[in-house]
Design a protein around this motif. Structure first.
Motif, PDB file in Angstrom:
ATOM      1  N   PRO A 189      44.998  50.942  34.036  1.00 44.53           N
ATOM      2  CA  PRO A 189      45.781  49.784  33.600  1.00 44.53           C
ATOM      3  C   PRO A 189      44.897  48.584  33.266  1.00 44.53           C
ATOM      4  N   TYR A 190      45.532  47.525  32.803  1.00 44.46           N
ATOM      5  CA  TYR A 190      44.804  46.271  32.605  1.00 44.46           C
ATOM      6  C   TYR A 190      44.486  45.637  33.952  1.00 44.46           C
ATOM      7  N   ILE A 191      43.572  44.713  33.913  1.00 45.91           N
ATOM      8  CA  ILE A 191      43.228  43.945  35.102  1.00 45.91           C
ATOM      9  C   ILE A 191      44.340  42.917  35.371  1.00 45.91           C
ATOM     10  N   THR A 192      44.692  42.760  36.636  1.00 47.23           N
ATOM     11  CA  THR A 192      45.665  41.710  36.959  1.00 47.23           C
ATOM     12  C   THR A 192      45.051  40.640  37.860  1.00 47.23           C
ATOM     13  N   LYS A 193      43.775  40.788  38.126  1.00 52.16           N
ATOM     14  CA  LYS A 193      43.126  39.786  38.959  1.00 52.16           C
ATOM     15  C   LYS A 193      42.339  38.855  38.035  1.00 52.16           C
ATOM     16  N   TRP A 194      42.762  37.622  38.022  1.00 52.74           N
ATOM     17  CA  TRP A 194      42.229  36.631  37.103  1.00 52.74           C
ATOM     18  C   TRP A 194      40.702  36.582  37.074  1.00 52.74           C
ATOM     19  N   SER A 195      40.088  36.487  38.264  1.00 50.30           N
ATOM     20  CA  SER A 195      38.629  36.324  38.268  1.00 50.30           C
ATOM     21  C   SER A 195      37.918  37.570  37.731  1.00 50.30           C
ATOM     22  N   ASP A 196      38.530  38.743  37.900  1.00 53.67           N
ATOM     23  CA  ASP A 196      37.919  39.953  37.346  1.00 53.67           C
ATOM     24  C   ASP A 196      38.018  39.968  35.824  1.00 53.67           C
ATOM     25  N   GLU A 197      39.158  39.504  35.314  1.00 54.38           N
ATOM     26  CA  GLU A 197      39.316  39.435  33.861  1.00 54.38           C
ATOM     27  C   GLU A 197      38.276  38.470  33.284  1.00 54.38           C
ATOM     28  N   ALA A 198      38.083  37.366  33.977  1.00 57.76           N
ATOM     29  CA  ALA A 198      37.106  36.380  33.498  1.00 57.76           C
ATOM     30  C   ALA A 198      35.697  36.973  33.460  1.00 57.76           C
ATOM     31  N   ARG A 199      35.429  37.890  34.379  1.00 55.75           N
ATOM     32  CA  ARG A 199      34.095  38.511  34.388  1.00 55.75           C
ATOM     33  C   ARG A 199      33.803  39.242  33.082  1.00 55.75           C
TER      34      ARG A 199
END
Ligand SMILES: Nc1ncnc2c1ncn2[C@@H]1O[C@H](COP(=O)(O)OP(=O)(O)O)[C@@H](O)[C@H]1O
Ligand SMILES: [Mg+2]
Length: 686
Positions: free
Chosen positions: A366-376
């Motif tokens: 799935p897509y990432i749902t954790k903001w800081s991981d998406e920012a990475r």
């Protein structure tokens, strides 16, 4: 005239960099009997493709952590240390764990090795990245001593050298009827040293089978004499050289031809060998053959013609492929496919899905749902890195985070709890605490969402828009969050995958939510920068605490200026406490708690400083900001005419933004103007 190169110069450097030892190891060649010695010493060289892939991944090590009370294993392999993190996969560890468990059980021969592993998820969810990493990993591993594997060539008396076209494991040359005895003996001699049992499945490839018959006849049936004609060599997997790594991509249906999977007759060579049934006249260059010993990837697997798909499912179940005109041929390779979620859903009602479901192991990505991981993801892609980073325009602080925030918001389902906003939900998922929410609540939130992380905007869309913003010539040397958010919003108009108007409307509204959040963040940041005069905060803090102490102990405060004693300065204390919304009715409690805390510290021989109490620190900052704001006349920034004295103060703040917060000259000025305009608008709580 050419100048002689100093051997201690460039040549010396090259000589120093080359690794002769590993060159020799990687080009090892030996007899079959030497290979048997090698197997006895390092049985791992005979591992099959699943075992090698699994061991390779695990060799990078693991990290353990807990999330919502569940223990999670992070496989460091997914940090892509082989390639400076270029294909690192973040934020979906739970799903990667499932994938690894599948690989482990395939390595142990428990069943999954007879299935197609199907990665399934929305577009742009790292499916291709995961497979790319696997390919890169086994290429790399095959070059390491611990990942070494071997194959063989025929050195015929005529001088002709024929490589095993499927670069097969040399042990396959042991006649099937003797294998059991030989393998038992081998396994006995390596017991205790081997992680897996040495095993060889099936017959030789058609070319080797043909040569085997031919040569053993020439040797009068003497296998030992025949095996002298075999040279074993190290096999280095390489996607570029089409060794051990294959990729199959569906084209339009009419053009699909099974020869692409196995290979085709080489008509020129038929003339040479006089018959089209001589396997040497066949090119074993189909993807299944190329990928033998390694991995084959099926891109967009469900777009394959159904007939093909059955071939593929057969290949995985039986580990055989059937080249035109030849008997079935054993293969040893990891078969992994991927499919986009919409494609999968479209086929769900199809009857052949029944057969498919039975023979594939579906792993959700799935897509990432954790903001800081998406920012990475975006930081990896767009921030200059220590090595190999691209040089481009400066990106103002929070820009990539805000893009990531929007991407994640589009993927979240509206919380069913009335008093929880979507943004709050995002922050909870990111590990922030919110009054009244426990880990169990957050887990519950995740559970009740149905299609969360399957819908929404893909990282690829965001990546494209960030690059657009970076190359768009605005005359500014750096880009900020607004530029990227505008780019993201503008792109929605002709987004090919989102054609539903309601959805577009929602995504636009979420841009608004992010802009508001961004405004809060930079406002806070500028306030902090203005107030980040350590000495001033310390003085203010000391003053406040002196007064609180006097207040709680019903004493008076010594006035350093007059030398006299005054009543505690109620107005000053309140002006600080109001900053963090402490009502009059709670002020006594607040002050008493603070004094108790300071008292407890003193007993331990420690001294209080303002950083120990985050709330008080924040209140002090806000108070200082308020006091300084007027002296800086921030709002006069918008008027463009600034007197030299104010300008000097502004420059100090600007420098702090640059030194402490990562702004450049341009973006610092930019953000100061922006925050000034907010204050000028007058909607800031005074
Ligand atoms: N979980 C993730 N971690 C890191 N990068 C990701 C992640 N999900 C998507 N990406 C990035 O998004 C882009 C698209 O990923 P890709 O693997 O091509 O997706 P898919 O094959 O699922 O369509 C790539 O640049 C990839 O690095
Ligand atoms: Mg893809």
């Amino acid at each position: 005239m050419t100048k002689a190169l100093n051997p201690s110069g460039i040549l010396g450097m090259i000589a120093g960099l080359q690794d002769l030892q590993s060159y020799r190891e990687q080009n090892w060649e030996g007899s079959f009997s030497e290979y048997l010695d090698l197997v006895k010493e390092r049985p791992a060289v005979t591992r099959n493709a699943y075992q090698r892939l699994y061991d390779m991944i695990v060799s990078f090590g693991t990290e353990n952590y807990t999330e919502y009370k569940k223990p999670i294993v992070r496989y460091k392999f997914f940090d892509d240390s082989m390639d400076n993190g270029k294909d690192a996969v973040f934020g979906i560890d739970v799903h990667l764990m499932k994938l690894l468990n599948t690989l482990k059980s395939a390595a142990l021969g428990l069943g999954p090795e007879k299935r197609v592993i199907l990665l399934h998820g929305p577009v742009g969810s790292a499916k291709s990245s995961i497979v790319r990493l696997f390919k890169k990993g086994i290429e790399w591993y095959s070059r390491q001593p611990e990942g070494a594997l071997y194959t063989f060539s025929w050195h015929l008396p005529s001088g002709e050298i024929v490589h095993s076209p499927l670069h097969e494991e040399p042990l396959r040359l042991i006649p099937i009827e003797m294998r059991k005895v030989v393998l038992d003996e081998l396994n006995k001699s390596v017991s205790g040293k081997a992680k897996y049992r040495i095993d060889i499945e099936g017959d030789l490839d058609p070319v080797s089978r043909y040569l085997y018959k031919d040569q053993i006849k020439e040797c009068g049936g003497d296998w030992l004499q025949m095996i002298e004609r075999i040279k074993v060599r190290r096999l280095l997997l390489s996607e570029k050289d089409r060794v051990g790594i294959g990729t199959f991509q569906p084209k339009d249906e009419k053009n699909q031809d099974s020869t692409e999977l196995t290979g085709d007759i080489n008509y020129r060579r038929i003339a040479e060998f006089g018959s089209d049934s001589d396997p040497r006249a066949f090119n074993f260059d189909g993807e299944f053959c190329v990928a033998n010993r390694g991995i084959i990837e099926f891109v967009e697997m469900l777009k394959l013609d159904v007939a093909f798909l059955y071939d593929l499912l057969g290949a995985s179940q039986e580990h055989v492929v059937k080249p035109k005109k030849f008997a079935q041929t054993m293969i040893d390779e990891v078969i992994i496919g991927h499919t986009n979620e919409p494609e999968y859903r479209r086929l769900q009602s199809n009857e052949f899905m029944e057969a498919l479901r039975d023979r594939t192991i579906k792993i959700d990505v799935p897509y990432i749902t954790k903001w800081s991981d998406e920012a990475r993801i975006y930081k990896r892609d767009f921030l200059p890195r220590a090595h190999g980073g691209r040089v481009h325009r400066h990106i103002a602080p929070h820009t990539l985070e805000m893009a990531a925030m929007w991407a994640v918001l589009t993927r979240l389902e509206d919380p069913k709890k009335a008093n929880l906003t979507l943004l709050q939900k995002l922050k909870l998922y990111d590990g922030r605490t919110l009054h009244g929410y426990t880990e169990d609540n957050v887990k519950e939130l995740r559970k009740t969402a149905v299609r969360e992380a399957l819908d929404g905007v893909s990282p690829r869309y965001v990546q494209d828009k960030i690059s657009n913003a970076l190359v768009r010539d605005t005359g500014a040397p750096s880009i900020n969050a607004f530029m990227v958010l505008n780019e993201l919003e503008g792109g929605l108009r002709n987004h090919s995958l989102i054609n539903d108007e309601d959805r577009k409307k929602r995504y636009r509204e979420l841009i608004g939510v992010v802009k508001k959040e961004y405004e809060e963040i930079v406002k806070n940041e500028v306030q902090k920068a203005i107030a980040s005069d350590e000495n001033a905060i310390m003085r203010l803090c000391g003053n406040y605490i002196d007064n609180v102490k006097a207040f709680t102990q019903k004493e008076r405060v010594r006035n350093a200026f007059t030398g006299g004693y005054d009543e505690p300065d109620e107005r000053m204390m309140r002006s600080i406490e109001e900053k963090i919304d402490i009502p009059v009715s709670r002020k006594e409690d607040f002050r008493r708690e603070l004094m108790n805390y300071i008292g407890a510290l003193a007993i331990d021989g420690k001294q209080f400083n303002f950083r120990m109490n985050e709330r008080l620190y924040h209140a002090l900052e806000l108070k200082l900001f308020e006091d300084q704001k007027d002296s800086i006349k921030l709002s006069s920034l918008v008027s463009q005419v600034v007197d030299p004295e104010t300008q000097a103060k502004i420059d100090i703040v600007k420098q702090r933004l640059i030194d402490q917060y990562g702004y450049d000259e341009y973006s610092a000025t930019d953000v100061l103007h922006y925050v000034a305009s907010i204050f000028a608008r007058g909607d800031v709580k005074e």
